[in-house]
Design a protein around this motif. Sequence first.
Motif, PDB file in Angstrom:
ATOM      1  N   ASP A 379     -22.239   4.105 -14.490  1.00 49.19           N
ATOM      2  CA  ASP A 379     -22.741   2.794 -14.766  1.00 49.19           C
ATOM      3  C   ASP A 379     -23.581   2.749 -16.036  1.00 49.19           C
ATOM      4  N   ASN A 380     -24.307   3.572 -16.452  1.00 50.06           N
ATOM      5  CA  ASN A 380     -25.137   3.525 -17.677  1.00 50.06           C
ATOM      6  C   ASN A 380     -24.281   3.829 -18.827  1.00 50.06           C
ATOM      7  N   GLU A 399     -19.278  -4.320 -20.573  1.00 51.23           N
ATOM      8  CA  GLU A 399     -20.033  -5.648 -20.862  1.00 51.23           C
ATOM      9  C   GLU A 399     -21.501  -5.338 -20.991  1.00 51.23           C
ATOM     10  N   LYS A 400     -21.841  -4.239 -20.378  1.00 45.83           N
ATOM     11  CA  LYS A 400     -23.397  -3.854 -20.233  1.00 45.83           C
ATOM     12  C   LYS A 400     -23.892  -2.914 -21.300  1.00 45.83           C
ATOM     13  N   ASN A 401     -22.876  -1.889 -21.597  1.00 42.57           N
ATOM     14  CA  ASN A 401     -23.172  -0.843 -22.432  1.00 42.57           C
ATOM     15  C   ASN A 401     -22.542  -1.165 -24.004  1.00 42.57           C
ATOM     16  N   PRO A 403     -22.465  -4.790 -25.301  1.00 42.19           N
ATOM     17  CA  PRO A 403     -22.251  -6.104 -25.582  1.00 42.19           C
ATOM     18  C   PRO A 403     -21.986  -6.669 -26.758  1.00 42.19           C
TER      19      PRO A 403
END
Length: 443
Positions: A379-380, A399-401, A403
Amino acid sequence: MKTHHHLFFLALALVFFGSCGGPTEAVSDTAGEEAPNIVFIISDDQAWTDYGFMGHRQLNTPNLDKLANEGLTFVQSYVPTSLCAPSLASIATGVYPRRHQVLGNDRMLPDDKPEDKEERKKIRSERYRPVIDHFRQLNTLPDMLKEKGYLSFQTGKWWLGNYANGGFDMGMTHGDPQRGGRHGDYGLEIGRKGMDTLYNYIDYALEEEKPFFLWYAPYLPHRPHNPPDSLYQKYLPLAPSEYVARYWAMCEWFDHTCGELIDYIDGKGLTGNTLFVYVCDNGWVQEENAEGYTKKSKRSPYDYGLKTPIIYKWSGKIAPQYNTRSLASSLDIVPTVLGMLNMERPEGLDGIDVLDESALTKRETLYGEIYAHDFSTIDNSLFYRMAITDPYKIIVPDEKNKPGEVVRLYNLSEDPFEETNLADQYPQIVDQLSTRIEVSWKQ
């Protein structure tokens, strides 16, 4: 560095070797026959274009050219990720990084902030230990081959601690962090400092009268780019810079070692009963005016990081063929080897047996995933996911890592160097391939 000239010379290579757009011929029936010796040849940091048989104008790779000419050679072929440790782990297990959990080369948690080099080494070793513990529970190809009485030997790159963690019976890598073990230690001497250890393993297997599995993954053409001076001087007037000349010389040096290994096996009278498999762990494009690699090669989601020719050669058993259309993956190597040995395929493998015409014909998509070099969790640490079809390839940033990055879509048949993003022009294809990625992950 200008690369488009490779298209013309790849076409010449196809004329020389012949080409085929359909599935390969199946391996001859081997039921009841003596088990073949198996040799994995794995190069380290080499672009898919950088071989004579792939049409490179300057590079000389006669030994790999011969292997490709005599074997089943896939051109539209890939590794699932473009970094050493996770790619090698996938070759050994036949599963995606998200399954074997070796996501990157080093593991560091978000709160880890080592202040000096020695502290970083200590923390890195501690964080990687659970990754190794998990990997030891997996079924590797050396583990599977024990059923057939194989002796397995590790040389070269190996990130998962001691060679025994991969199921090998013997090996060069001790993996002890207190003695500098990280990504191969003594194993990295093979090729660069001679081939005697390999030869000794082969001789031992012959004495024991057992078939052998050999993992030859030398630290070549990987940096440091310090080739023999004769090779450097050969390429210096041909290359656009001294940095490129050194890299090209390293590629030929690696090819020399491959020839030495193949010749030794032939000298022992073993060629007729030896399966050779060639693949590269990840790509590399040399910066013209610096020692590093370009951003679109190693560690990237682009073909210069992921694409590699894959060769299977077993004289008299696998028909020579230059397959330019079928999608192939390093994840296929384990199930393909098992199929050749008439061994039962365990559950959970992510590849196919490429000698199974039906499976090869039905394949529509390959997938890939890129993580941080210093990873913590999926996830990270997930950066990109990819889907590769004929002819499209999609790159979806996390999208999280990542952006702010956009989805990229390329037509590889018209744009093999991925220069024109077609995502805005073909939203339906973007949706279709994005859905395939999600389905693949849920499986």
